[in-house]
Design a protein around this motif. Sequence first.
Motif, short mmCIF file in Angstrom:
data_model
loop_
_atom_site.label_atom_id
_atom_site.label_comp_id
_atom_site.label_asym_id
_atom_site.label_seq_id
_atom_site.Cartn_x
_atom_site.Cartn_y
_atom_site.Cartn_z
N ASN A 598 1.67 -1.04 0.20
CA ASN A 598 -0.02 0.30 -0.50
C ASN A 598 0.80 1.15 -0.24
OD1 ASN A 598 -2.51 0.00 -0.36
ND2 ASN A 598 -2.45 -1.41 1.32
N LEU A 599 1.82 1.25 0.71
CA LEU A 599 3.01 2.34 0.53
C LEU A 599 3.59 2.75 -0.68
CD1 LEU A 599 5.08 2.22 4.71
CD2 LEU A 599 2.78 3.44 3.82
N LEU A 600 4.38 1.33 -1.24
CA LEU A 600 4.39 1.50 -2.48
C LEU A 600 3.56 1.85 -3.90
CD1 LEU A 600 6.99 1.02 -3.36
CD2 LEU A 600 6.66 -0.96 -4.74
N PHE A 601 2.53 1.99 -3.37
CA PHE A 601 1.38 2.15 -4.61
C PHE A 601 0.41 3.02 -3.97
CE2 PHE A 601 0.05 -2.96 -4.77
CZ PHE A 601 1.85 -2.83 -5.63
N GLN A 602 0.07 3.35 -2.94
CA GLN A 602 -0.37 4.78 -2.02
C GLN A 602 0.11 6.02 -2.36
OE1 GLN A 602 -3.69 4.41 0.37
NE2 GLN A 602 -3.87 1.99 0.48
N TYR A 603 1.92 5.58 -2.00
CA TYR A 603 2.65 7.09 -1.91
C TYR A 603 3.62 6.78 -2.65
CZ TYR A 603 -0.85 8.06 1.46
OH TYR A 603 -1.97 8.45 2.42
N PRO A 604 3.85 6.71 -4.46
CA PRO A 604 4.82 6.06 -5.15
C PRO A 604 5.67 6.88 -5.43
CG PRO A 604 2.90 6.54 -5.95
CD PRO A 604 2.61 6.75 -5.15
N GLN A 605 5.20 8.27 -5.34
CA GLN A 605 5.96 9.48 -5.03
C GLN A 605 7.67 9.59 -3.50
OE1 GLN A 605 3.26 9.47 -4.37
NE2 GLN A 605 2.78 11.58 -2.58
N HIS A 606 7.25 8.94 -2.23
CA HIS A 606 8.15 8.61 -1.15
C HIS A 606 8.90 7.67 -1.38
CE1 HIS A 606 4.88 12.26 0.78
NE2 HIS A 606 6.54 12.48 -0.43
N PHE A 607 7.88 6.69 -1.56
CA PHE A 607 8.20 4.93 -1.16
C PHE A 607 8.92 4.31 -3.08
CE2 PHE A 607 6.12 5.92 2.17
CZ PHE A 607 6.39 5.85 2.93
N LYS A 608 9.87 4.13 -3.01
CA LYS A 608 10.50 4.08 -4.58
C LYS A 608 10.80 2.31 -4.02
CE LYS A 608 11.28 8.42 -4.96
NZ LYS A 608 10.76 8.89 -5.63
N THR A 609 11.29 1.61 -3.28
CA THR A 609 11.59 0.59 -3.48
C THR A 609 10.91 -0.67 -2.17
OG1 THR A 609 14.08 0.10 -4.13
CG2 THR A 609 13.74 -1.93 -3.23
N GLY A 610 10.31 -1.44 -2.87
CA GLY A 610 9.35 -2.22 -1.76
C GLY A 610 9.50 -3.79 -1.94
N ILE A 611 9.71 -4.43 -0.32
CA ILE A 611 9.77 -6.30 -0.89
C ILE A 611 8.97 -7.05 0.09
CG2 ILE A 611 11.23 -7.66 0.39
CD1 ILE A 611 13.79 -6.28 -0.55
N ALA A 612 7.46 -6.98 -0.05
CA ALA A 612 6.80 -7.73 0.46
C ALA A 612 6.46 -8.91 0.59
CB ALA A 612 5.23 -6.40 -0.16
N LYS A 651 -1.91 -0.05 -9.82
CA LYS A 651 -2.13 0.11 -11.33
C LYS A 651 -0.90 1.67 -11.01
CE LYS A 651 -6.70 3.29 -10.58
NZ LYS A 651 -6.67 1.88 -9.01
N ASN A 652 -1.27 1.70 -9.73
CA ASN A 652 -0.20 3.41 -9.61
C ASN A 652 1.26 2.76 -9.33
OD1 ASN A 652 -2.63 4.94 -9.18
ND2 ASN A 652 -2.97 3.98 -6.80
N LEU A 653 1.62 2.29 -9.62
CA LEU A 653 3.31 1.59 -8.90
C LEU A 653 3.68 1.68 -10.08
CD1 LEU A 653 5.49 -0.90 -6.65
CD2 LEU A 653 5.05 -2.49 -9.73
N GLN A 654 5.05 2.76 -8.92
CA GLN A 654 6.77 3.09 -10.25
C GLN A 654 7.65 3.01 -10.02
OE1 GLN A 654 6.20 7.68 -9.74
NE2 GLN A 654 3.97 7.57 -9.63
N GLY A 655 7.47 2.35 -9.11
CA GLY A 655 9.44 1.69 -7.98
C GLY A 655 9.64 0.65 -8.68
N ASN A 656 10.23 -0.28 -7.99
CA ASN A 656 10.54 -1.49 -7.36
C ASN A 656 9.43 -2.52 -6.77
OD1 ASN A 656 13.17 -0.04 -9.36
ND2 ASN A 656 13.61 0.14 -7.39
N LEU A 657 9.73 -3.49 -6.88
CA LEU A 657 8.76 -4.35 -6.42
C LEU A 657 9.78 -5.90 -6.27
CD1 LEU A 657 6.72 -5.29 -4.17
CD2 LEU A 657 5.03 -5.59 -6.29
N LEU A 658 9.53 -6.49 -5.23
CA LEU A 658 9.95 -7.78 -5.17
C LEU A 658 8.84 -8.21 -4.47
CD1 LEU A 658 11.22 -10.55 -5.29
CD2 LEU A 658 12.72 -9.16 -3.05
#
Length: 726
Positions: A598-612, A651-658
Motif C-alpha cells: 500500500n505504501l508503494l502503490f498509494q505513495y509512490p512519490q515517497h517509497f521507491k522500492t518495496g519487498i513484500a 496500477k499506481n506502481l512506479q518503483g521497484n517491487l519484489l
Amino acid sequence: MKHFVSTLVFLLFSFQIFAQIPDTFQWLPDGTGYRDLSEQGIVETALPSRQEKVIVSRDLIKGADGAPLAIRSYTMSQANDKVLIYNNSKRVWRYQTRGDYLVFDIAGKSAKQLGKGLPASSLMFAKFSPDGKKVAYVSKHNVYVEDVQSGEIKQLTTDGTDRVINGTFDWAYEEEFDCRDGFRWSGDSKSIAYWQLDARKIRNFLMINTTDSIYSYNVPVEYPKVGETPSPYKIGVVDIASAQTKWMNIPGDPQNTYVPRMEWSGMPNELVIQQLNRKQNESTLFYLNTTDGSAKPFYTEKDAAWIDIKSRWENDPMGWDWINNGKEFLWVSEKDGWRHTYRVSRDGKKETLVTGGTFDMINPVRIDEKNNTYYFTASPDNATQTYLYKVSLDGKGKPERITPANQSGTHAYEISPGGKFASHQFSNAKTEPLSEWISLPKHVSIDPANSIAQSADKINAGKMNIEFFKVKTAEGIEIDAWMVKPTNFDPAKKYPIVFMVYGEPAGSTVKDVYGTGRNRLYAGSMADDGYIYASMDNRGTPSPKGAAWRKAIYKSIGTVNIKDMDGAATAMFQQYPFIDTSRVAVHGWSGGGSSTLNLLFQYPQHFKTGIAVAAVANQLTYDNIYQERYMGVPQENRDAFVKGSPITHAKNLQGNLLYIHGTGDDNVHYQNAEMLVNELIKNNKVFQFMPYPNRSHGISEGEGTSKHLRSLFTDYLKKNCPPGAK
C-alpha cells in the motif's frame, strides 16, 4: 491478523524477545519455589535458597528403544504424586499440540503410556482429573477419558470427524482467538465440559502441492473467508460414568456468534462463557446451568469498534478470575477509553475500577488476594516500554511502580502464588536480556551478586546506534519511531533509508526491547553497508496509548494506517536532511507486507522500492474472525475492504517491487499473490516475484530456505536501493 506472530523467525524485533519463562516452568502451589526441566529431569527448586530436588529423573523416562525420552512438557496431579508427560509432539497449524502422553508414578517410579490403540502422536491437551484418578484427552476430534490405574479407555464422544470437532477448534478459532484446548474437567471429576464446532458448512480452501509427487494433489483447509458465517458451536457437558452429553441452551444464532471463552464457574453444576456477536463489538457473559442447560446473562459490554478479548491474561484461555471466594471476578475492559481491570460482583451489577488512571494496563501479572495486591504491567509515560506496577485489589489508592527507575526498557515478570517471589527479566534495544530472582513487594534481588543491578555496566552497553524519537504528521498525529544510523555516520552526507513496517492491530514494531533495529532478513550489517534502518507505529497498532489510538483503524485498514506511516516518513524527511529521499525502501511480512504494498502503490512519490512477503493483497480473501473484527462485515461496507486492499492501487506502481509468498500458506493464501500478479500484469507493471513451493506463512520449511530468502532480500535491496553515503 494474527499472522504477524507466525513470522517471528524474521520479526523477533517486533516483540519482547528476552528469555520468556518456558511452558515447563511451574510455580509450586504455595509459592515457595518452582519446577522446571533440566538435564537431570524435572527438578524442584526452593526459593530463596535455590536448593534443588529431582522429582523425576530423566533416566526413568525411557522410550521403546531404552533411550531417555525428549520431554516436551509436563503437568503434575493436584496431589503431586503423578506427572503427565508430553512427548513426540507434532505440529497442528501453528503449534505442536498433538503427540503422546504417559503418566509417571513418582512413588512407584514407573511410567504408563496413555492412549494405547489410538494412533501415535494423536493425543491432544491431556490433563488429570482434579482427583488424579483419570486423564482426559482428545484424539481425532473425539474426547476420551482413561483410568490411570487400570488403563481402561472410554470414548466420551463418537461423532467427531474431520469437520465435526469435539474438544478442540477449527482453523479460524485457533488462529484468531488462540483457542486450542477445548475441554474442561469439572471440580468433582465427574464430568467434562467441551466445545463442539461444526465445520461442515465451512468451505475448504484448496492449496495445491505440486512437488511432493508426480501428480499434484489438494491440501484442504476449512477456512471461513471474510463475509462467510463461522462454524456453529455447541457447549456440551458429558457425564464420565454414562458418556452421555447434555447440550447447553445458549441464546443467539451459533452460526452468527462466537464463544471464545468457557470455564467452570466454581459453583456446583455451573459454567461461565463469553459470547461475542458476529461483529465482535458486543460481549455477553452467561452462567450455564449444567443440570438443565439453561443460560443466564449477567454482564454485557458494547464497543463502537470491537471488544478486545486479547487484553486478558497472556496465554490463558479465560477472561475472568474469581476472587473473594467466588463472590466477585476481575475483568479487563476498555470501556472508559483505557485498558483497565475492574472488580465485578458475581451478579455483574456492581463494579469497582482497580487500575484507575489515564494509562493502559498492559497485562495482568498476579492477583495476591491475601495481601490485597494486584500486580500488572504498564508504561504510562512511554508506550515503547513495559514496567511492573501494583495497586490495592480493592481499588483504593494509586498504582505504584515497582520496577527500579534506573532500568529503562522492557520488563517481564512471573510472580509466585502469594506474591513473595518473582522471576524478573529485562532488556532494551541496547541491552541484551538480563534476568534475576527477586522478592516482593520491595523488588529485592535474592542473589545480589548476580542481580541486574550488579550488571549495570551491561545496561545500554550495546554497540547498535539506535535512537527512539517521535514525529508529528501533517494531521498532528504523534508517531513513535526508531532509527538505526549507519556505522561512521556523517550528518553532512545523505544515506538511503529502509523502513520495516507492520501497521495492523496484531503487533507493534516500535518497542524498546533487545532485537529492535536488527533485520533478520538482511545478510550482513545494514549499518556497516551504509543504510539507515527505521520503523514507526501508526494508529491502530496495539500500543498502550488508549483505546482511541488502537481503534482509529476500525473499518480503515489500508487507509488510516498507511496515511500515518507516510505522514511519519514525510516528517522524518523534513526533520533529517541526511535522508536521501531518492533512495527510500520499505519491507514487511504478512500485514506488514500489505502495508509495504500500500505504501508503494498509494505513495509512490515517497517509497521507491518495496519487498513484500506473504501479504494480504485482497482483504476479501482473509478469514472472517480477524477481518470482520477490524473492518466490519463486507455485506455492509464492502467499499472499505476494496479501498484498503493493495490490489486496488496496484496500477499506481512506479518503483521497484519484489513480491514473495509461500504456495503452501494456509494463513494468507497464495491466491493473494496470483491476484496481485494478475493486476500488475493487466496494468503493464514490471516487478519481480518469488514463490516458495509448499512453504507455509513463515517460509521456513525446506533445506536452504531461510538462507535463500536472506540472499534474495539482500540482493534485491542492494540493486534497487543502493547502500552507502553520497
